[in-house]
Design an enzyme around this catalytic site. Sequence first.
Site, short mmCIF file in Angstrom:
data_model
loop_
_atom_site.label_atom_id
_atom_site.label_comp_id
_atom_site.label_asym_id
_atom_site.label_seq_id
_atom_site.Cartn_x
_atom_site.Cartn_y
_atom_site.Cartn_z
N HIS A 1 0.84 -1.19 0.00
CA HIS A 1 0.00 0.00 0.00
C HIS A 1 0.88 1.25 0.00
CE1 HIS A 1 -2.80 -2.74 2.61
NE2 HIS A 1 -2.80 -3.11 1.36
N TYR B 1 2.88 2.22 13.58
CA TYR B 1 3.34 3.29 12.67
C TYR B 1 2.65 4.60 12.99
CZ TYR B 1 -0.70 1.50 9.97
OH TYR B 1 -1.94 1.04 9.57
#
Length: 467
Positions: free
Chosen positions: A64, A127
């Site tokens: 992605h 993240y």
Amino acid sequence: MLTISTTDIPGLLVIDLPVHGDNRGWFKENWQRQKLLAAGLPDLGPVQNNISFNASVGTTRGIHAEPWDKYVSVATGRIFGAWVDLRAGESFGTVATVELGPEKAVFVPRGVGNSFQTLEPDTAYTYLVNDHWSADAQSRYTFLNLADPTAAIAWPIPLEDAELSDKDRAHPMLADVTPMQPAPILVLGAGGQLGRALVARAEAAGIPVEAHGRDTWDMTDPTSWPREHFRGLRAVVNASAMTAVDAAETPEGRAEAWAVNATAVAELARRCADAGVPLAHVSTDYVFDGTLPVGQEHPVDHPLAPLGVYGQSKAAGETAVRTVPRHWIVRTSWVIGEGKNFVATMASLAERGVDPAVVADQHGRLTFADDLADALLHLVTTDAPTGTYHMTNSGDVVTWHDVARWVFEDTGHDASRISPVTTAEYTAGKAGIAPRPANSALVLGPLEATGFEVPDQRDRLREHLAR
């Protein structure tokens, strides 16, 4: 020791994090902005923290590419990370792989495809990102198939034995991927001489822009601005201003000057700061009183002392822009572009046989809109140091009378037809004339130090008139 290393993908950085352990376990500073910036990491400005927990070995997610930057790390377990550059450009399709445990992190720039495969059970992959996720944002992702033969990622666990989602299995191969374009630069004031030049020069350089003039972006009414949130922009370049110097001395003009040049700029700065988006702002020599002796030039840190409302409102706007962590204030003077300006007026007078009287005691240099646009784009796209710069064309400091003579000469007319006058003589008996700086010369050194070559004003005038 905290260190940062590069990869084959431009901007994809690997961070080695110190991990301190004892009989109880371990501790690390996973994100420490001051230390990371000092080590060379871009200023991420995170607004969201996500965690992906993966129970099984071989869980594989991706690939992605998202319209924001992210800082990837592992809280527990280990992963095999794979990244593919899906940005438009020469590095499109480049692959980098890194095994991550608690001792490493990776900075992933916007448009680089991100994927991972777990190597241990109960792995927590975490993240930070610098924009908020939304369904609309997901529509701007770029995807690549994990099994793409061109990328040829050497997965430790073959994909046929791994845990994948049906959605990830269906992503396109590299040959069918539309590269992610760079984030756009928002240009305000796109209908003016400089704004038109900015849009044209950006498009010629392949830089995406989102351009707004007065018809689509009313600077005096921030509640009506068509873009409320600035996240996802590469930068904002504000070329919008109320520049009618004489009109600014009237009650109505004073209100407009402050609304456009100060109040709106303060709101623009607030939104840029909130979004972590850089702001480039065009200012003017009118923030100075121009009392420097002829032969001296204003350095960028010269004290502000505007003489009139226009300069005062622009000085206030500068103060607001300095609240943005990443900003560039670019002061300029005597701007010449396509449309109504001094050079066009002199050329018209020469052609019509009019012999003008032109001021010969105001000193400065011309600035051609194309060159000013190039300078602004240079600062924005090269991540030049934050601060204040001056941009005019180079060459000798001259007067308006000198420029008028050049125009007559270059258009094949007799320059002796032009009479020199003083500012006092020119304005005698005229009402509503704002004060002008007598010396508008600006030091260009800080801009040149960023690697920008400033073209000569005399050469550029000849080219301009030839067109």
